[in-house]
Design a protein around this motif. Structure first.
Motif, mmCIF file in Angstrom:
data_model
loop_
_atom_site.group_PDB
_atom_site.id
_atom_site.type_symbol
_atom_site.label_atom_id
_atom_site.label_comp_id
_atom_site.label_asym_id
_atom_site.label_seq_id
_atom_site.Cartn_x
_atom_site.Cartn_y
_atom_site.Cartn_z
ATOM 1 N N THR A 220 1.054 -0.836 -0.088
ATOM 2 C CA THR A 220 0.145 0.091 -0.016
ATOM 3 C C THR A 220 0.552 1.428 0.118
ATOM 4 O O THR A 220 0.089 2.480 0.074
ATOM 5 C CB THR A 220 -0.993 0.249 1.099
ATOM 6 N N TRP B 45 2.065 5.964 -6.472
ATOM 7 C CA TRP B 45 0.871 5.659 -7.368
ATOM 8 C C TRP B 45 0.628 6.566 -8.495
ATOM 9 O O TRP B 45 0.700 5.952 -9.888
ATOM 10 C CB TRP B 45 -0.346 5.738 -6.497
ATOM 11 N N SER C 241 -3.425 7.720 -2.930
ATOM 12 C CA SER C 241 -3.742 6.266 -3.508
ATOM 13 C C SER C 241 -5.091 6.550 -4.706
ATOM 14 O O SER C 241 -5.333 5.159 -5.028
ATOM 15 C CB SER C 241 -3.605 5.189 -3.228
ATOM 16 N N VAL C 242 -5.704 7.523 -4.603
ATOM 17 C CA VAL C 242 -6.971 7.867 -5.382
ATOM 18 C C VAL C 242 -6.484 8.668 -6.430
ATOM 19 O O VAL C 242 -6.219 9.683 -6.379
ATOM 20 C CB VAL C 242 -8.245 7.885 -4.549
ATOM 21 N N GLY D 49 -13.834 0.749 -9.531
ATOM 22 C CA GLY D 49 -14.183 2.009 -9.016
ATOM 23 C C GLY D 49 -15.715 2.319 -8.991
ATOM 24 O O GLY D 49 -16.338 2.731 -8.618
ATOM 25 N N ASP E 191 -16.958 3.804 -3.731
ATOM 26 C CA ASP E 191 -16.582 4.635 -2.351
ATOM 27 C C ASP E 191 -18.142 5.667 -2.348
ATOM 28 O O ASP E 191 -18.433 5.721 -2.728
ATOM 29 C CB ASP E 191 -15.699 5.471 -2.700
ATOM 30 N N GLU F 268 -14.349 8.376 -7.687
ATOM 31 C CA GLU F 268 -13.027 8.068 -7.374
ATOM 32 C C GLU F 268 -13.005 6.353 -7.228
ATOM 33 O O GLU F 268 -13.536 5.490 -6.711
ATOM 34 C CB GLU F 268 -12.732 8.894 -5.764
ATOM 35 N N VAL F 269 -11.454 6.403 -7.309
ATOM 36 C CA VAL F 269 -10.854 5.244 -7.293
ATOM 37 C C VAL F 269 -9.696 4.746 -6.886
ATOM 38 O O VAL F 269 -8.565 5.619 -7.107
ATOM 39 C CB VAL F 269 -11.471 3.880 -8.998
ATOM 40 N N SER F 270 -9.346 3.459 -6.026
ATOM 41 C CA SER F 270 -7.919 3.562 -5.556
ATOM 42 C C SER F 270 -7.357 3.640 -6.675
ATOM 43 O O SER F 270 -7.560 1.754 -7.095
ATOM 44 C CB SER F 270 -8.365 2.798 -4.096
ATOM 45 N N ARG G 139 -4.628 1.330 -5.676
ATOM 46 C CA ARG G 139 -4.729 0.193 -5.222
ATOM 47 C C ARG G 139 -4.882 -1.013 -6.107
ATOM 48 O O ARG G 139 -4.207 -2.286 -6.331
ATOM 49 C CB ARG G 139 -4.847 -0.212 -4.170
ATOM 50 N N TYR G 140 -5.989 -1.246 -6.132
ATOM 51 C CA TYR G 140 -6.352 -2.026 -7.741
ATOM 52 C C TYR G 140 -5.144 -2.347 -8.538
ATOM 53 O O TYR G 140 -5.560 -3.000 -9.588
ATOM 54 C CB TYR G 140 -7.536 -2.078 -7.621
#
Length: 198
Positions: free
Chosen positions: A30, A34, A54-55, A90, A96, A101-103, A105-106
């Motif tokens: 994490t 990014w 991270s978003v 996302g 969310d 928005e989308v993280s 991290r994926y």
């Protein structure tokens, strides 16, 4: 309920959505850079204001990946595929509270398309939804994230009188949720973004 206590299980997610049962867990670092990961896998680097931690905004993905051209090479097609999958993640699977928005991290799970299909998304989708439902019990909370359409489909399966008209699936090997007429006729979903009205 008359039948006693009941809750959404991994089996429900599998049957309703058709997500994988076996595979690798969605576990990864994490603390990556990014913006660097975006540049490496999507070919575009988000500028300051377009990325927060991270978003990244779904509109940023939509802006940079609107249309694929016939003359694009395999690498660019892969970037568009990653961007589309990230928008799907996302906008449908891990929504969310803002729904815009989308993280990133994926994104690390989309490096290799062969590996992407080996991950188990089902427990992650359910865990994310449970965490959002738990947060929503706070009286100060005004909205909920997560895949609420899963919660709705599960409720329709348990309380048939609440469910919309169901049609038998015309295509074999489709998830049970495919039967619901709601996806096309009641809410008139046109795009993935329309799918997250819940």
């Amino acid at each position: 309920m008359r039948c006693g206590e009941c809750t959404i299980t991994l089996q429900n997610v599998s049957i309703l959505l058709g997500l994988r049962v076996d595979g690798l867990p969605l576990i990864g670092p994490t603390n990556l850079n990014w913006a660097d990961l975006c540049e490496e896998l999507l070919g575009v680097r988000p500028q300051e204001g377009e990325i927060k931690g991270s978003v990244v905004k779904l509109s940023w993905l939509a802006h940079h990946f609107t249309q694929i051209n016939n003359h694009d090479d395999e690498k660019q097609v892969g970037r568009f595929a990653r961007a589309w999958i990230l928008r799907f993640i996302g906008g449908v699977l891990f929504i969310d509270k803002s729904s815009n928005e989308v993280s990133l991290r994926y994104l690390q799970f989309l490096c290799d398309f062969g590996d992407y299909s080996t991950y188990v998304w089902r427990p992650a989708v359910l865990a994310f939804l449970y965490r959002e439902m738990c947060s929503a019990t706070d009286y100060k909370t005004k909205s909920i994230g997560g895949m609420c359409i899963l919660l709705q489909m599960w409720a329709w399966e348990r309380c048939i009188t609440l469910a919309p008209k169901m049609t038998p699936s015309q295509v074999e090997n489709k998830p049970l949720g495919h039967r619901l007429v709601i996806f096309k006729s009641v809410f008139h979903f046109k795009t993935i973004n329309d799918f997250r009205v819940y």
